[in-house]
Write a protein that holds these residues in place. Sequence first.
Motif, short mmCIF file in Angstrom:
data_model
loop_
_atom_site.label_atom_id
_atom_site.label_comp_id
_atom_site.label_asym_id
_atom_site.label_seq_id
_atom_site.Cartn_x
_atom_site.Cartn_y
_atom_site.Cartn_z
N GLN A 150 33.34 -41.49 32.65
CA GLN A 150 34.41 -41.12 33.59
C GLN A 150 35.68 -41.93 33.36
OE1 GLN A 150 31.99 -41.70 37.05
NE2 GLN A 150 31.18 -39.62 37.01
N ARG A 151 35.83 -42.44 32.15
CA ARG A 151 37.00 -43.27 31.88
C ARG A 151 38.27 -42.43 31.82
NH1 ARG A 151 37.29 -46.05 27.28
NH2 ARG A 151 38.85 -47.27 28.36
N ASP A 152 38.15 -41.13 31.55
CA ASP A 152 39.36 -40.29 31.48
C ASP A 152 40.04 -40.17 32.85
OD1 ASP A 152 37.29 -38.67 32.45
OD2 ASP A 152 37.63 -37.02 31.04
N SER A 153 39.29 -39.65 33.82
CA SER A 153 39.92 -39.40 35.13
C SER A 153 40.16 -40.69 35.91
CB SER A 153 39.05 -38.46 35.96
OG SER A 153 37.73 -38.96 36.05
N LEU A 154 39.23 -41.67 35.78
CA LEU A 154 39.41 -42.90 36.56
C LEU A 154 40.65 -43.67 36.10
CD1 LEU A 154 35.72 -44.11 37.03
CD2 LEU A 154 37.25 -43.12 38.75
N SER A 155 41.01 -43.49 34.82
CA SER A 155 42.22 -44.18 34.35
C SER A 155 43.48 -43.54 34.93
CB SER A 155 42.29 -44.18 32.82
OG SER A 155 42.62 -42.89 32.34
N LEU A 156 43.31 -42.39 35.59
CA LEU A 156 44.47 -41.70 36.17
C LEU A 156 44.40 -41.63 37.69
CD1 LEU A 156 44.81 -39.13 33.34
CD2 LEU A 156 46.64 -40.63 34.11
N LEU A 157 43.66 -42.56 38.28
CA LEU A 157 43.55 -42.58 39.75
C LEU A 157 44.90 -42.69 40.43
CD1 LEU A 157 40.61 -44.88 40.90
CD2 LEU A 157 40.83 -42.41 41.13
N ASP A 158 45.84 -43.35 39.77
CA ASP A 158 47.15 -43.60 40.40
C ASP A 158 48.15 -42.47 40.19
OD1 ASP A 158 46.09 -45.98 41.15
OD2 ASP A 158 47.17 -47.19 39.68
N SER A 159 47.68 -41.33 39.63
CA SER A 159 48.63 -40.27 39.33
C SER A 159 48.92 -39.37 40.53
CB SER A 159 48.12 -39.41 38.16
OG SER A 159 46.91 -38.78 38.53
N GLY A 160 48.33 -39.67 41.67
CA GLY A 160 48.68 -38.92 42.87
C GLY A 160 47.88 -37.65 43.11
N TRP A 161 46.81 -37.46 42.35
CA TRP A 161 45.96 -36.29 42.57
C TRP A 161 44.77 -36.66 43.46
CZ3 TRP A 161 45.46 -31.49 39.34
CH2 TRP A 161 46.64 -31.22 38.64
N ILE A 162 44.38 -35.72 44.29
CA ILE A 162 43.10 -35.83 44.96
C ILE A 162 42.04 -35.70 43.88
CG2 ILE A 162 41.53 -34.67 46.56
CD1 ILE A 162 44.09 -33.86 48.17
N GLN A 163 41.07 -36.62 43.89
CA GLN A 163 40.02 -36.56 42.87
C GLN A 163 38.66 -36.43 43.55
OE1 GLN A 163 39.64 -39.50 39.86
NE2 GLN A 163 41.68 -39.17 38.98
N VAL A 164 37.97 -35.33 43.23
CA VAL A 164 36.61 -35.14 43.74
C VAL A 164 35.66 -35.06 42.55
CG1 VAL A 164 36.92 -32.62 43.96
CG2 VAL A 164 35.10 -33.74 45.24
N TYR A 165 34.47 -35.65 42.70
CA TYR A 165 33.44 -35.65 41.65
C TYR A 165 32.23 -34.90 42.19
CZ TYR A 165 36.32 -39.09 39.29
OH TYR A 165 37.38 -39.72 38.66
N VAL A 166 31.80 -33.88 41.46
CA VAL A 166 30.69 -33.06 41.96
C VAL A 166 29.41 -33.37 41.18
CG1 VAL A 166 32.26 -31.27 42.74
CG2 VAL A 166 31.23 -31.09 40.47
N GLU A 167 28.28 -33.00 41.82
CA GLU A 167 26.99 -33.41 41.28
C GLU A 167 26.25 -32.29 40.58
OE1 GLU A 167 24.57 -35.35 44.25
OE2 GLU A 167 22.79 -35.15 43.00
N ASP A 168 26.46 -31.06 41.04
CA ASP A 168 25.75 -29.94 40.41
C ASP A 168 26.63 -28.69 40.39
OD1 ASP A 168 25.61 -28.80 42.99
OD2 ASP A 168 23.71 -29.79 43.40
N ALA A 169 26.12 -27.64 39.78
CA ALA A 169 26.92 -26.43 39.56
C ALA A 169 27.31 -25.77 40.88
CB ALA A 169 26.16 -25.45 38.67
N GLN A 170 26.40 -25.82 41.87
CA GLN A 170 26.72 -25.23 43.17
C GLN A 170 27.90 -25.96 43.81
OE1 GLN A 170 24.83 -22.47 44.94
NE2 GLN A 170 26.94 -22.53 45.67
N GLU A 171 27.85 -27.28 43.74
CA GLU A 171 28.94 -28.06 44.33
C GLU A 171 30.24 -27.79 43.55
OE1 GLU A 171 28.20 -32.28 44.52
OE2 GLU A 171 29.95 -32.65 45.79
N ALA A 172 30.12 -27.59 42.24
CA ALA A 172 31.31 -27.29 41.42
C ALA A 172 31.95 -25.98 41.89
CB ALA A 172 30.93 -27.19 39.95
N PHE A 173 31.12 -24.94 42.05
CA PHE A 173 31.64 -23.65 42.52
C PHE A 173 32.28 -23.81 43.90
CE2 PHE A 173 31.05 -19.96 45.23
CZ PHE A 173 31.69 -18.96 44.50
N ASP A 174 31.55 -24.45 44.79
CA ASP A 174 32.03 -24.57 46.17
C ASP A 174 33.32 -25.39 46.23
OD1 ASP A 174 29.82 -23.13 46.88
OD2 ASP A 174 28.70 -24.82 47.70
#
Lengths: 397, 300
Positions: free
Chosen positions: A123-147
């Motif tokens: 997760q070094r890609d997105s975590l290195s951009l925590l300060d870019s002002g985007w809401i960041q959500v991390y999902v665990e499975d495909a259902q959560e991804a769709f939802d």
Amino acid sequence: MMKQQKYFVSGNEAVALGVQRSRTQVVTAYPITPQTVAMERLSEMVADGELRTEFMLVESEHSALSAAMGASAMGTRTFTATSSQGLLYMAECLHYASGGRWPIVMMNANRSVALPWSIFGDQRDSLSLLDSGWIQVYVEDAQEAFDMIIQAFAIAEDEQVLTPVMVNLDGFTLTHTYEPVFVPTQEAVDAFLPPYQAPVKMDLDRPLNMAFSSTPPNNMEFKYQQHQAMEAARPVIAQVEQAFHAHFGRAYGGLIDAYRCDDAERILVTVGTVTGTARQAVDQLREQGQKVGLLKIRFMRPFPHEEVARALRHARAVGVLDRDISFGYEGTVFTNVNSALIGNKVVPPALNFIAGLGGRDIGVEDIEKMFERLAAAMDGKAAKRVEFIHLGVATDE
Amino acid sequence: MNNAVFSSRNMTEQEFFFGHKACAGCGGALAVRLALKVLGERTFAALPAGCMSAVGFIYPQMAFGINAIISTFAGTASMLAGMAAAARAQGLEDVHIVGFAGDGGTADIGIQALSGAIDRGERIIYICYDNEAYMNTGTQKSGLTPLGARTTTTPDGSVVGGSTTKKKNMFDIVAAHGIDYAATASIGYYQDYMNKVLRASQCGGTAYIHVMAPCPTGWGIPTEHALTIARESVDCGLWYLAEYSQGKYRLNQRPETFTPVEDYLRKQGRFKHLQSDDIAQAVRDRDARWQYMLTQWSDA
């Protein structure tokens, strides 16, 4: 409850279905492993007439987000997807999009960052951009991804928020794993997610000059508003989840998801798909009578500092599993968790486990090892603050 | 092509770009102003980091009377493409999506996005206002800086005198994509320029206009000479007026005799240091270019 059709799809395909059900008006696409399948499925939907969208095959990730910003500034619901090097290539545009307050939704397939080259996950890609002002959500499975694709539009487009959302899926582990996913009908999603009505957009009747320059006397006020919008997202995320639950019967716990934490002495904090493995480890240790718990952080921004502190307040030792390392210090999730604990005057011994970099597998036995370390720390034994788990090379200690 | 022709007689009094803080005599500002007079109020514009965005969008004083947005430096063409896609998605008709980028924003950092947009056949008009250096940051060399020109990054030193590279040929690069419409122009021949903007807006596909737009500040010329020097760049043959469409090139103006290159160069501070063989080189390059255009462009 609305009838939902069961699909057997990968994480990437679940995202594509979410984009389709959200009636996304503009999609910009540039391929990168392991995000590619999401864009391929969207291409097929367009080719087969199952998705009516302006589908743009751009020539770089920088252009993917630039085009998305242009489309969003015109008031359309807009989606793109990327990963790793691509995310970093569009880094300038990430700050630009959040500063422009354009509610773009982007999937990021979490993948290691070169050098050395690796297409595999961390997760070094997105975590290195925590300060870019985007809401960041991390999902665990495909259902959560769709939802979460559908919820992400609802959150991003809320007038109090108007902030882009990055939906993170662990590369391969989630993007390429097939699972059953319940997909509501188009009508049902329409009832939950109405068309985007941009409160501010380029408009022929009311021409606007957007994305302007500011000067020292007013720049900070814009940044303050951006911060306020991110803070305003906290209750909106909860409201959107409540409404989603009412429509579709699924909920994920909001900003965090605590598992068997109530009486837990030792709690491990995770982000992303490794949570599934950790849950299994917790269940096994619980069967042995060990009081262990698991805290999944779903949103890294806005960061759930109060929720984290509340969930960890009775723990006698806390571990944070980072699929990330900020060289010269520690994992970024660990830094954020520690800040939340200290800020809320909760100070158990806390250890940082760096694991799963560049696609290294994290097994149940690795998680158990982490809980062993926490047991030692709980008993006051000296422990390494930051430990690389499962290293294949000899270390100094 | 439509037969409508713009002239100083029928040009609209309406202004869509004013109140900005461009320097006196700014060629870029004139290129933007004239193009918007042609395109009118149903226009959406994007401008990257550069002079025109720096002088036109300083909160709270906005200088565009139409919808306009600053793009990232590298992302002019892609942001335009996204705007065009959104216009289609919303069923907006009879609108123009236009970009104004400088020479650095076009030929250097923005060329990838521009190439992609042409490749996809985006319905956008991309106008490069060429002042032959990064003027917004104080005159640094770009890919469109001519050979020998003094900039702050190609100074007239004791060992090296000015730019050591020639001007990149953007018109040929763009035309090689098989673009729907491309043209070169000069603000010195503003009627020709405005009619090219009109044809660009009617071509039904991707259009590119490369307009020579002198910068008195960076070129070292009096502010009142911007138009005449722009005209002279064409008259001396170092610049040319041409069009490309449907696979064919056309020269709009074929001077019987060129005015002296030396006169053109000597008027500008950025060329003050050139020696006679530098000027002879400029003449040879000019003649080679014209030889190429007259022989290779069969329809020229």
